[in-house]
Design a protein around this motif. Structure first.
Motif, short mmCIF file in Angstrom:
data_model
loop_
_atom_site.label_atom_id
_atom_site.label_comp_id
_atom_site.label_asym_id
_atom_site.label_seq_id
_atom_site.Cartn_x
_atom_site.Cartn_y
_atom_site.Cartn_z
N VAL A 118 0.84 -1.20 0.00
CA VAL A 118 0.00 0.00 0.00
C VAL A 118 0.88 1.25 0.00
CG1 VAL A 118 -1.77 1.29 1.25
CG2 VAL A 118 -1.85 -1.21 1.19
N LYS B 116 2.62 1.55 -3.49
CA LYS B 116 1.71 2.03 -4.53
C LYS B 116 1.30 3.48 -4.28
CE LYS B 116 -2.01 0.23 -7.42
NZ LYS B 116 -2.90 -0.93 -7.65
N SER C 158 -7.35 0.25 -5.09
CA SER C 158 -7.71 -0.83 -4.17
C SER C 158 -6.54 -1.80 -4.07
CB SER C 158 -8.96 -1.57 -4.67
OG SER C 158 -8.73 -2.13 -5.94
N TRP C 159 -6.53 -2.62 -3.02
CA TRP C 159 -5.45 -3.57 -2.81
C TRP C 159 -6.00 -4.77 -2.04
CZ3 TRP C 159 -5.01 -4.29 2.40
CH2 TRP C 159 -5.45 -3.23 3.23
N SER C 160 -5.30 -5.89 -2.13
CA SER C 160 -5.74 -7.08 -1.41
C SER C 160 -4.60 -8.08 -1.27
CB SER C 160 -6.90 -7.76 -2.15
OG SER C 160 -6.45 -8.37 -3.34
N GLU D 89 -4.31 -10.28 -4.42
CA GLU D 89 -3.55 -9.66 -5.50
C GLU D 89 -2.05 -9.80 -5.25
OE1 GLU D 89 -3.00 -5.23 -7.60
OE2 GLU D 89 -4.29 -5.50 -5.84
N ALA D 90 -1.63 -9.62 -4.01
CA ALA D 90 -0.22 -9.75 -3.66
C ALA D 90 0.28 -11.17 -3.92
CB ALA D 90 -0.01 -9.37 -2.20
N SER E 130 -7.84 -6.59 2.80
CA SER E 130 -8.05 -5.80 1.58
C SER E 130 -8.47 -4.39 1.97
CB SER E 130 -9.13 -6.44 0.70
OG SER E 130 -10.41 -6.34 1.31
N THR F 5 -6.32 5.28 4.27
CA THR F 5 -6.68 3.92 3.89
C THR F 5 -7.89 3.43 4.69
OG1 THR F 5 -4.46 3.24 3.17
CG2 THR F 5 -5.90 1.51 4.01
#
Length: 234
Positions: A72, A75, A84-86, A89-90, A112, A129
């Motif tokens: 996070v 980015k 967005s992030w999770s 995804e990582a 996430s 966040t």
């Protein structure tokens, strides 16, 4: 989401104390379907965080210097202003250190979220966040980036003057002599007088203070004293 952001701006525009501001952010997170909020001010060695994350996670984050691998943060520094992030995804990206980061975060139901990143000057960032225990957090496409930026600015206005829940500069270590010389210098003593008081050479004093300045990433010795004082190193 825009309506919630506007409500947050209205709330934070009131003369709230720090506790009331945190409560407003907690309510905002809950109203938008998230479990946690986090505000990060990325400013080199003066970086700090304010959040309602579990205290144990905050302590672990600092102890293991997760700011170095937190996707996070990465980015937020180099990516879009809204993202967005999770953990899923990582895992797909396959970086081992990031996967380990999310394995630890999963213990605290941080899986996430969405983030808003606002540049301040050339290098600094304000990052807000929202996080949850869901596997995926989808970001509403109707979020107005201007409204989001204003909301984050108001968050900073309420929390930016605080010391934060956690200083993120735990990797900086000054030697006892570096800290001692810089402390006296920050208090207005000349290098010649410091040398006389400590019974060491002027060149040694200058060397200690310059080394501390480099470690702190400061532009000059005076700024180094200010930074070291703010983050509790002297």
């Amino acid at each position: 989401m825009n309506a919630n952001l506007l409500n947050l701006i209205d709330r934070l525009s009131l003369p709230l104390d720090e506790r009331a501001a945190r409560r407003s952010l907690r309510d905002f997170a809950n109203d938008t379907g998230f479990d946690f909020f986090a505000y990060l001010y990325l400013r080199g060695p003066e970086s700090f965080a304010v959040s309602n994350y579990p205290r144990a996670w905050q302590e672990l984050y600092v102890q293991r210097e997760f700011i170095r691998v937190d996707p996070v943060v990465t980015k937020a520094k180099h990516g879009p202003p809204l993202f967005s992030w999770s953990a899923d995804e990582a895992r797909r990206n396959g970086r081992r250190d990031v996967i380990k980061f999310f394995i630890e975060a999963d213990r605290f139901c941080i899986r996430s979220g969405i983030s808003i990143s606002i540049p301040v000057g050339f290098r600094d960032r304000m990052v807000f966040t929202l996080a949850s225990g869901r596997p995926v957090s989808t970001m509403s496409e109707d979020i107005d980036p201007v409204t989001a930026a204003v909301a984050v600015a108001f968050v900073h206005s309420r929390l930016g003057g605080e010391r934060g829940d956690a200083s993120l500069a735990s990797g900086i270590r000054l030697s006892p002599r570096e800290a001692e010389c810089l402390r006296w210098f920050a208090e207005g003593m000349s290098m010649a007088d410091i040398a006389l008081m400590l019974n060491i050479s002027y060149r040694s004093v200058r060397s200690y203070i310059d080394a501390a300045t480099n470690k702190l990433g400061a532009a000059n010795n005076r700024q180094a004293g200010t930074i070291a004082t703010r983050i509790g190193l002297i």
